[in-house]
Scaffold this active site. Structure first.
Site, mmCIF file in Angstrom:
data_model
loop_
_atom_site.group_PDB
_atom_site.id
_atom_site.type_symbol
_atom_site.label_atom_id
_atom_site.label_comp_id
_atom_site.label_asym_id
_atom_site.label_seq_id
_atom_site.Cartn_x
_atom_site.Cartn_y
_atom_site.Cartn_z
ATOM 1 N N ASN A 10 0.797 -1.236 0.000
ATOM 2 C CA ASN A 10 0.000 0.000 0.000
ATOM 3 C C ASN A 10 0.825 1.280 0.000
ATOM 4 O O ASN A 10 0.272 2.371 -0.122
ATOM 5 C CB ASN A 10 -1.011 0.016 1.174
ATOM 6 C CG ASN A 10 -1.966 -1.163 1.101
ATOM 7 O OD1 ASN A 10 -2.610 -1.353 0.076
ATOM 8 N ND2 ASN A 10 -2.037 -1.970 2.136
ATOM 9 N N ARG A 17 -3.725 7.258 -0.093
ATOM 10 C CA ARG A 17 -4.203 6.513 1.076
ATOM 11 C C ARG A 17 -4.092 7.386 2.336
ATOM 12 O O ARG A 17 -3.038 7.976 2.610
ATOM 13 C CB ARG A 17 -3.427 5.206 1.242
ATOM 14 C CG ARG A 17 -2.094 5.335 1.930
ATOM 15 C CD ARG A 17 -1.334 4.032 2.060
ATOM 16 N NE ARG A 17 -1.765 3.197 3.145
ATOM 17 C CZ ARG A 17 -0.916 2.489 3.913
ATOM 18 N NH1 ARG A 17 0.384 2.521 3.709
ATOM 19 N NH2 ARG A 17 -1.391 1.732 4.872
ATOM 20 N N TYR A 22 -0.571 9.583 6.367
ATOM 21 C CA TYR A 22 0.655 9.346 5.592
ATOM 22 C C TYR A 22 1.074 10.536 4.731
ATOM 23 O O TYR A 22 2.088 10.466 4.028
ATOM 24 C CB TYR A 22 0.473 8.095 4.713
ATOM 25 C CG TYR A 22 0.195 6.855 5.536
ATOM 26 C CD1 TYR A 22 1.177 6.335 6.392
ATOM 27 C CD2 TYR A 22 -1.040 6.214 5.503
ATOM 28 C CE1 TYR A 22 0.930 5.216 7.170
ATOM 29 C CE2 TYR A 22 -1.312 5.091 6.282
ATOM 30 C CZ TYR A 22 -0.318 4.604 7.110
ATOM 31 O OH TYR A 22 -0.556 3.494 7.896
ATOM 32 N N ASN A 73 10.611 -0.309 5.071
ATOM 33 C CA ASN A 73 9.303 -0.043 5.672
ATOM 34 C C ASN A 73 8.411 -1.210 5.246
ATOM 35 O O ASN A 73 7.860 -1.207 4.148
ATOM 36 C CB ASN A 73 8.720 1.284 5.184
ATOM 37 C CG ASN A 73 7.383 1.586 5.848
ATOM 38 O OD1 ASN A 73 6.792 0.722 6.494
ATOM 39 N ND2 ASN A 73 6.904 2.809 5.673
ATOM 40 N N ALA A 76 2.265 -2.981 6.564
ATOM 41 C CA ALA A 76 1.450 -3.865 7.413
ATOM 42 C C ALA A 76 2.181 -5.157 7.779
ATOM 43 O O ALA A 76 1.926 -5.748 8.838
ATOM 44 C CB ALA A 76 0.132 -4.180 6.713
ATOM 45 N N HIS A 99 9.032 3.951 9.601
ATOM 46 C CA HIS A 99 7.577 4.099 9.486
ATOM 47 C C HIS A 99 7.260 5.578 9.330
ATOM 48 O O HIS A 99 7.781 6.406 10.092
ATOM 49 C CB HIS A 99 6.854 3.534 10.716
ATOM 50 C CG HIS A 99 7.083 2.073 10.851
ATOM 51 N ND1 HIS A 99 6.510 1.164 9.990
ATOM 52 C CD2 HIS A 99 7.872 1.369 11.684
ATOM 53 C CE1 HIS A 99 6.921 -0.044 10.316
ATOM 54 N NE2 HIS A 99 7.758 0.042 11.334
HETATM 55 C C1 DQA Z 1 3.436 2.121 8.189
HETATM 56 C C2 DQA Z 1 2.668 1.778 9.471
HETATM 57 C C3 DQA Z 1 1.988 0.424 9.356
HETATM 58 O O1 DQA Z 1 1.307 0.106 10.558
HETATM 59 C C4 DQA Z 1 0.981 0.449 8.219
HETATM 60 O O2 DQA Z 1 0.386 -0.825 8.066
HETATM 61 C C5 DQA Z 1 1.576 0.931 6.950
HETATM 62 C C6 DQA Z 1 2.529 2.032 6.972
HETATM 63 C C7 DQA Z 1 4.044 3.532 8.217
HETATM 64 O O3 DQA Z 1 4.875 3.809 7.379
HETATM 65 O O4 DQA Z 1 3.661 4.349 9.067
HETATM 66 O O5 DQA Z 1 1.191 0.485 5.876
HETATM 67 O O6 DQA Z 1 4.504 1.200 8.055
#
Ligand code: DQA
Length: 147
Positions: A10, A17, A22, A73, A76, A99
């Site tokens: 994602n 998203r 984000y 990164n 999920a 993250h």
């Molecule tokens: C993430 C945090 C994760 O919990 C989430 O599932 C993501 C993005 C972040 O970059 O903050 O997809 O890794």
């Protein structure tokens, strides 16, 4: 020096998203930030994104004998993937976990990170700049390892 930057599921939808979490910058903007940071530091970089756990494991394995460091990164898969943890351990390449959001302030299910157990540092809650910070940290970490 060569780094591999790995992004999980994602993250290709950055900018679309949940922008409140984000941000509004696209995945292409993230790739440009990574490439510009590495170019300024004189570091080679490969940037990889996949929505598939096995593809992420395959890419980490391919870094063996090729990359000096990994910025990851796992998105999920951070919270579920023993396979990604095992791949990071197997290749024995120093890795930094990034993250974009501050996962420590989010849902309980985000409080576990398997990948973190194989990483020398975690950067969270810094937005896309966290990747720049991770690259700078990893470059100096690798340089000091050689001493
Ligand atoms: C993430 C945090 C994760 O919990 C989430 O599932 C993501 C993005 C972040 O970059 O903050 O997809 O890794």
């Amino acid at each position: 020096m060569k780094l591999l930057v790995v992004n999980g599921p994602n993250l290709n939808l950055l900018g679309v998203r949940e922008p409140g979490i984000y941000g509004d910058q696209s995945y292409a903007a993230l790739v440009k930030l990574i490439e510009d940071t590495c170019a300024a530091e004189g570091v080679e970089v490969d940037v990889f994104q996949s929505n598939h756990e096995g593809a992420l494991v395959d890419r980490i394995q391919q870094a063996m004998g090729d990359a000096d460091g990994i910025v990851i990164n796992p998105a999920a898969y951070t919270h579920t993937s023993v396979a990604i943890l095992d791949a990071l351990k197997a290749v024995r390449i120093p890795a930094v976990e990034v993250h974009i959001s501050d996962v420590s302030k989010r849902e309980d299910f985000r409080q576990i990170s398997y990948a973190r157990l194989a990483c020398v540092k975690t950067i969270m809650g810094q937005g896309l700049d966290g990747y720049r910070q991770a690259i700078l940290f990893l470059k100096s970490y690798i340089e000091n390892m050689d001493k």
